[in-house]
Design a protein around this motif. Sequence first.
Motif, short mmCIF file in Angstrom:
data_model
loop_
_atom_site.label_atom_id
_atom_site.label_comp_id
_atom_site.label_asym_id
_atom_site.label_seq_id
_atom_site.Cartn_x
_atom_site.Cartn_y
_atom_site.Cartn_z
N ARG A 96 0.86 -1.33 0.11
CA ARG A 96 0.04 -0.16 0.13
C ARG A 96 1.06 1.37 -0.23
NH1 ARG A 96 -5.02 -0.37 1.51
NH2 ARG A 96 -5.29 1.26 2.93
N LEU A 97 0.49 2.32 -0.73
CA LEU A 97 1.11 3.42 -1.13
C LEU A 97 0.43 4.38 -0.24
CD1 LEU A 97 3.58 4.85 -2.15
CD2 LEU A 97 2.04 5.67 -4.09
N TRP A 98 1.17 5.03 0.77
CA TRP A 98 0.55 5.92 1.87
C TRP A 98 0.98 7.48 1.23
CZ3 TRP A 98 -2.50 5.96 6.27
CH2 TRP A 98 -3.06 5.01 6.55
N ALA A 99 0.11 8.33 1.50
CA ALA A 99 0.45 9.64 1.26
C ALA A 99 0.45 10.55 2.48
CB ALA A 99 -0.55 10.31 0.06
N ASP A 100 1.32 11.84 2.53
CA ASP A 100 1.02 12.46 3.94
C ASP A 100 1.32 14.14 3.26
OD1 ASP A 100 0.79 13.69 6.34
OD2 ASP A 100 2.63 13.02 7.00
N ASN A 101 0.84 14.97 3.83
CA ASN A 101 1.49 16.37 3.70
C ASN A 101 2.15 17.14 5.03
OD1 ASN A 101 1.30 19.23 3.61
ND2 ASN A 101 0.36 19.02 1.55
N THR A 102 3.09 17.27 4.87
CA THR A 102 3.84 17.63 6.18
C THR A 102 4.28 19.11 6.35
OG1 THR A 102 6.10 17.29 5.11
CG2 THR A 102 5.22 15.27 6.25
#
Length: 278
Positions: A96-102
């Motif tokens: 699974r590819l996870w995405a975040d905005n930091t």
Amino acid sequence: MSPRHACIVGWPVAHSRSPLIHGHWLKKYAIAGSYTRRAVAPGEEVAFFGRLREEGFVGCNVTIPHKGAALAAAHASTESARAVGVANTLWLEGDRLWADNTDGAGFLQHLRATVPTFAPAASAVAVLGAGGGARGVIHGLLQAGGREVRLFNRTRDRADAVARHFAGGVKAYNWQERADRSRDVGLLINATSLGMQGAPALEMPLAQLDARCIVADLVYVPLETPLLAAARARDLAAVDGLGMLLHQAVPGFKRWFGVTPEVTDELRAIIVANIEGG
Ligand SMILES: NC(=O)c1ccc[n+]([C@@H]2O[C@H](COP(=O)([O-])OP(=O)(O)OC[C@H]3O[C@@H](n4cnc5c(N)ncnc54)[C@H](OP(=O)(O)O)[C@@H]3O)[C@@H](O)[C@H]2O)c1
């Protein structure tokens, strides 16, 4: 552990300082691995994110113009990424590819490190610009307890869309109102690309601001933007964009390489030297 590899994906990407930041940390923590640049042309980014593992990467940072596609390509995302609507950090968990905005958290960490007395709920905040950077910062401020963000953008429709998106905490105004409506704010943030090397200057009078107002710029090339120089000349606290860049990099490094890296004066000096050296 076998060497792990991460990269920054963008178009163009040659200007990115992220390899310097992560390269410094890899060396400092004696981690076997690499962090490189990958120039991915528009139209090819979805396929690239889909074959990240085959490309040999455990994850990546994402910059313009692929931040929206990065979020769309991920199987799962953090609350920040969904709230901001674009992602700057991707990592693989199993398949699974996870995405975040930091960006928002990075902005606030640097703001608090520079002005420890900053109280998000104490006064309104003026944000200039309504792009991805502005949305990241607005999300960070609202998460931290901010109650009123006044948003000014050249294209009013985009400001209205952001205000609707963050229902409640954000009010959109015309670009021309930015001076009049910022008299009582506790924090003024430039989240436009104005003031960047090669871009027109930001026209923003500061004389009307309260003496305790903090002035922040997301732009970090040049390090001391005309806005920050004008703020210092008025004895206002000034918060640069470089600290945000350094702090937003921390969560990605932790995900990819398993160590929470430190933002130090030594790292900052390395990036400053690079910026000043052109
Ligand atoms: N320090 C960091 O870690 C960090 C992180 C993210 C972004 N940034 C910086 O933040 C800035 C914005 O990035 P972004 O990703 O949000 O870009 P973006 O999505 O392209 O948004 C650009 C913003 O600048 C405004 N703008 C551009 N030219 C203008 C002009 N002549 N007059 C008035 N407004 C103008 C745009 O207004 P319109 O909507 O009217 O076009 C828009 O609001 C860049 O300098 C970027 O490097 C820094």
